[in-house]
Design a protein around this motif. Structure first.
Motif: not given
Length: 150
Positions: A38-49
């Motif tokens: 998996c990536c990030g908690w909810n989705r990979r976009q968690d890493w965008d911030h």
């Protein structure tokens, strides 16, 4: 409890080092992402911030290297991923789902084992409590006289 875990995971993502060896909590997070795929908690976009150590956001899109699917070597064993953050090459190289669903699925699949271990530990403690009570009740009567003297 779920909101506390989500807050802690988001905090780990925000404080994740851009490069170099991560701390113990970040290594644990890397292991969770690799084991659950998996990536990030909810989705990979968690890493965008993500903000860098100086407080500014990086220009290029990056994720934790543990979000990337490990490349296969020529001998069929998975390659080793570096620590820190890696640039995103192709979306297909990143695990698609968030870890919240993976953790929930893992807990659901292992619930019987978790409850069994907890019950076993509780029964072991109860048995030790009963043993200690038995030993106290069967002490030599002269032992009480020794205790009163102090």
């Amino acid at each position: 409890l779920a909101t506390k875990v989500a807050t802690y995971a988001q905090q780990l993502i925000q404080e994740y080092p851009a490069q170099g060896p991560p701390g113990d909590p970040h290594e644990s997070w890397d292991a969770v992402q690799q084991q659950l795929g998996c990536c990030g908690w909810n989705r990979r976009q968690d890493w965008d911030h993500h903000e860098g150590p100086s407080g500014d956001t990086d220009g290029a899109e990056t994720v934790a290297c543990s979000c990337l699917k490990a490349p296969n070597s020529t001998h069929g064993t998975p390659g080793v991923l570096p620590h820190g953050r890696c640039p995103v090459a192709a979306p297909s190289d990143i695990f698609p789902k968030g870890c919240a669903a993976g953790v929930r699925d893992w807990l659901a699949a292992n619930l019987i084992t978790i409850v069994g271990v907890c019950v076993g530990i509780g029964l072991g403690e109860l048995a030790l409590l009963m043993l200690s009570m038995f030993l106290v009740r069967n002490l030599d009567p002269h032992y009480e006289k020794l205790l009163r003297g102090f």
